[in-house]
Every structure is written in structure tokens, then in C-alpha cells.
Design an enzyme around this catalytic site. Structure first.
Site, PDB file in Angstrom:
ATOM      1  N   LYS A 200       0.856  -1.186   0.000  1.00  0.00           N
ATOM      2  CA  LYS A 200       0.000   0.000   0.000  1.00  0.00           C
ATOM      3  C   LYS A 200       0.889   1.232   0.000  1.00  0.00           C
ATOM      4  O   LYS A 200       1.708   1.421   0.890  1.00  0.00           O
ATOM      5  CB  LYS A 200      -0.912  -0.010   1.217  1.00  0.00           C
ATOM      6  CG  LYS A 200      -1.768   1.238   1.343  1.00  0.00           C
ATOM      7  CD  LYS A 200      -2.783   1.120   2.445  1.00  0.00           C
ATOM      8  CE  LYS A 200      -3.571   2.409   2.593  1.00  0.00           C
ATOM      9  NZ  LYS A 200      -4.566   2.326   3.675  1.00  0.00           N
ATOM     10  N   LYS A 254      -2.160  -1.446  -3.874  1.00  0.00           N
ATOM     11  CA  LYS A 254      -3.037  -0.285  -3.750  1.00  0.00           C
ATOM     12  C   LYS A 254      -2.219   0.994  -3.812  1.00  0.00           C
ATOM     13  O   LYS A 254      -1.199   1.060  -3.125  1.00  0.00           O
ATOM     14  CB  LYS A 254      -3.764  -0.379  -2.411  1.00  0.00           C
ATOM     15  CG  LYS A 254      -4.660   0.777  -2.080  1.00  0.00           C
ATOM     16  CD  LYS A 254      -5.292   0.576  -0.733  1.00  0.00           C
ATOM     17  CE  LYS A 254      -6.091   1.816  -0.400  1.00  0.00           C
ATOM     18  NZ  LYS A 254      -6.511   1.838   0.977  1.00  0.00           N
TER      19      LYS A 254
HETATM   20  C1  PBG Z   1      -6.991   3.754   5.666  1.00  0.00           C
HETATM   21  C2  PBG Z   1      -7.501   3.430   4.313  1.00  0.00           C
HETATM   22  C3  PBG Z   1      -7.393   4.277   3.212  1.00  0.00           C
HETATM   23  C4  PBG Z   1      -8.024   3.640   2.152  1.00  0.00           C
HETATM   24  C5  PBG Z   1      -8.511   2.412   2.610  1.00  0.00           C
HETATM   25  N1  PBG Z   1      -8.173   2.295   3.949  1.00  0.00           N
HETATM   26  C6  PBG Z   1      -6.826   5.642   3.101  1.00  0.00           C
HETATM   27  C7  PBG Z   1      -5.531   5.948   3.689  1.00  0.00           C
HETATM   28  O1  PBG Z   1      -4.653   5.104   3.835  1.00  0.00           O
HETATM   29  O2  PBG Z   1      -5.387   7.129   4.041  1.00  0.00           O
HETATM   30  C8  PBG Z   1      -8.138   4.241   0.789  1.00  0.00           C
HETATM   31  C9  PBG Z   1      -9.210   3.738  -0.115  1.00  0.00           C
HETATM   32  C10 PBG Z   1      -9.531   4.640  -1.238  1.00  0.00           C
HETATM   33  O3  PBG Z   1      -8.903   5.696  -1.458  1.00  0.00           O
HETATM   34  O4  PBG Z   1     -10.479   4.309  -1.958  1.00  0.00           O
HETATM   35  N2  PBG Z   1      -6.838   2.717   6.539  1.00  0.00           N
END
Ligand code: PBG
Length: 330
Positions: A200, A254
Site C-alpha cells: 500500500k 493499492k
Molecule cells: C486507511 C484506508 C485508506 C483507504 C482504505 N483504507 C486511506 C488511507 O490510507 O489514508 C483508501 C481507499 C480509497 O482511497 O479508496 N486505513
């Protein structure tokens, strides 16, 4: 690969009709490829639009159940829950994250009861409950790892007890997959899957999501000390391998489209069930442009989703899931 020279080989022959194109198509996209992320809020009968995600609403629990029913009837195998937590429930100790009666757990139980055959994925991270807006505890300006992992384990167990089928740790702390797997085994949740957000990235593409879950206001600074540097690729391989070794059943890359090279490397290197998250910013770019009539939204939606299959993904988390499934079902 050998190729006869022109005109013995004419590539246009197998493109000349729909029938031939069907015959030589290498990848397919079906509703069975989708995990649908939905935003849950309190109340009843509520569908609250999210400004930066045209077409996506925050849903009260009863509406989430309706959404799950619709998803199941469209052939979508899984729904993923993200709670929009009341500001008053956000604290320094994030205790709402493992409250058996929190929004996520209430939604899980309600869906299980009404639509038992759809798989429910839940989010493991502290940001929806954290007064500091981060995925982990903040101590003296530092996002601390090990104490956060202990909390993530408590959060996971409360989700598994509520009936979650797939646990999705999105927090990027080190050691969480092993700790979560051990806790699930110890409590008898042998069949609860872990879909790890292994690779991520610290991405600007999450902006609309942070509005959707109400985390934008609280968040100070960035997430670069725990999420990955977009410049790195080898590091993603090491993270995926680490998470598989610690007990992840499925792994995720991601964001999605800007990181297709990572998806392909992951699939080729490990052969594990591999997912990509087409995140909120990706959705917003397509839906926003389509809304203005600048692009054909339906076609771009399906083309972007097919790209994930071509890159080796087994499935895609996408806000387009119901719209795409409806189109694919004709
Ligand atoms: C945070 C989380 C995020 C997303 C899923 N879980 C955002 C972040 O890490 O700030 C992003 C999902 C998206 O942008 O559609 N635990």
C-alpha cells in the site's frame, strides 16, 4: 515465438468480426471479480452523497443490507465495509475500533443475517476511530508500531466475532499479519481469511476516501512513515513475501491503475490470490470526467477494470462494482 511474414500472417484476420474477437480474447471480466467497498454511517434510511465521489453514498446499516442484497443478486461475491464514525466517538485510545457494537460490527451482523452468502470484508486500521487521523497510535508525533499491532488484533477479533469472512488490514504496521493470524487461530476462527494490504503506497489518490470516512480533518501530516514510497517496486515484493509467510491468504496492491506493474510482478513472483484496489481518486477521476461528458464513463470503467485482469489480478476492489456488474450482466 515464430511468425510467418506478411501476408501469411495478417493480425487483422482474428479481429475482423465479433465472433473471432470473442474466440481470441485472452482475459475476461465478470461480476465474480469484484469486491465492492461501501461506506457505512449511522441512522436509518440514509443515503448521503459524497461530494468528491459522484454516485457513491454513505449508507445507514439498513441501506447497506439492501446494497448487499443487490450485490449478491448481481453476482458480486464480496462487500467491504468502511465506517464513517461520529467525531464524538474518536479518541486517543481508539477504543471504538473494537467495540462489538460499532458501526462496522453492526453492519456485519445485519448483512450476515439477511444475505448469508455474500462474503464480508472488514477494514483493520485505526484511522476511522483515531482523534489523530492516523492508522496507528501517535505518541510524541510518532506513529508507533507494536502498540498499534496489539490494538489491531483486538479490532480483528471483534470483527471476526461479528461474522467477518475476510479481514483486510490496511494499516501497514510491521508484524500485524502474524499477530492477527495467531489470534484468529487461537480463538477458533480457522476459516477467516486475511486479505493483506501488503503493498500500500503513500498515495494522493486516497483523498476522496478520507472525505468519505471523515478522516481528512483529523489527519495532520502524511502517512509516509508507514505506507510505501511510490518510487519502489522491489520493496513491494519483499512485503508481499513477508505477509504470505506470516499467514495472509490473499494480497493486495493499492492504488490500482498507476501500480499495474506491481500487480504483474506480484502475480508472476508468488502466484498467490492477488487483488488491486481501484481507489477513490481513481474512481473520482473517471466519474468526475464522465459527469461532465468529457469521457464515456461506462466504457472507461470497463476498460480500466479489464486492465487489472490483464495485469494478473484475481479480483478488484472497486466502487464501480454494481455499475460494472449490471453492464456485464447485460
Ligand atoms: C486507511 C484506508 C485508506 C483507504 C482504505 N483504507 C486511506 C488511507 O490510507 O489514508 C483508501 C481507499 C480509497 O482511497 O479508496 N486505513
Amino acid at each position: 515465438m515464430t511468425q510467418a511474414p506478411f501476408p501469411a500472417t495478417r493480425f487483422r484476420r482474428t479481429r475482423a468480426s465479433g465472433a473471432l474477437r470473442d474466440l481470441v480474447r485472452e482475459n475476461t471480466l465478470t461480476p465474480g471479480d469484484f469486491i465492492w467497498p461501501v461506506f457505512v454511517r449511522d441512522g436509518e434510511g440514509v443515503e448521503e452523497p459524497i461530494g468528491s465521489m459522484p454516485g457513491v453514498n454513505r449508507l445507514s446499516v439498513d441501506k447497506v443490507v439492501e446494497a448487499a442484497r443487490e450485490a449478491h443478486s448481481l453476482g458480486i461475491p464480496a462487500i467491504c465495509l468502511f465506517p464513517y464514525t461520529d467525531e464524538r466517538l474518536k479518541t486517543k485510545d481508539c477504543a471504538e475500533a473494537w467495540n462489538p457494537e460499532n458501526l462496522s460490527n453492526r453492519a456485519t451482523r445485519a448483512i450476515k443475517e439477511a444475505v448469508p452468502d455474500i462474503a464480508i470484508m472488514t477494514d483493520v486500521a485505526l484511522d476511522p476511530y483515531n482523534i489523530d487521523g492516523h492508522d496507528g497510535f501517535v505518541e510524541d508525533g510518532v506513529i508507533v508500531n507494536d502498540r498499534t499491532v496489539e490494538a489491531l488484533v483486538k479490532q480483528t477479533l471483534s470483527q471476526a466475532r461479528a461474522g467477518a469472512d475476510i479481514i483486510g488490514p490496511s494499516d501497514m504496521m510491521d508484524g500485524r499479519i502474524g499477530a492477527i493470524r495467531a489470534a484468529l487461530e487461537a480463538e477458533g476462527h480457522q476459516n477467516v481469511c486475511i486479505l493483506s494490504y501488503s503493498a500500500k503506497y503513500a498515495s494522493a489518490f486516497y483523498g476522496p476516501f478520507r472525505d468519505a470516512v471523515g478522516a481528512s480533518g483529523a489527519l495532520k501530516g502524511d502517512k509516509k512513515t508507514y505506507q510505501m514510497d511510490p518510487a519502489n517496486s522491489d520493496e513491494a515484493m519483499r512485503l508481499i513475501e513477508r505477509d504470505l509467510n506470516e499467514g495472509a491468504d490473499m494480497v493486495m496492491v493499492k492504488p490500482g491503475l498507476p501500480y499495474l506493474d506491481i500487480c504483474r510482478r506480484v502475480k508472476d513472483s508468488f502466484g498467490a490470490p492477488t487483488y488491486a484496489y481501484q481507489v477513490s481518486g481513481e474512481y473520482a477521476m473517471i466519474a468526475g470526467a464522465a459527469e461532465r461528458g468529457w469521457v464515456d464513463g461506462d466504457k472507461i470503467m470497463l476498460e480500466s477494470l479489464m486492465a487489472f485482469k490483464r495485469a494478473g489480478c484475481d479480483g478488484i476492489l472497486t466502487y464501480f462494482a454494481p455499475a460494472a456488474a449490471r453492464m456485464l450482466n447485460g
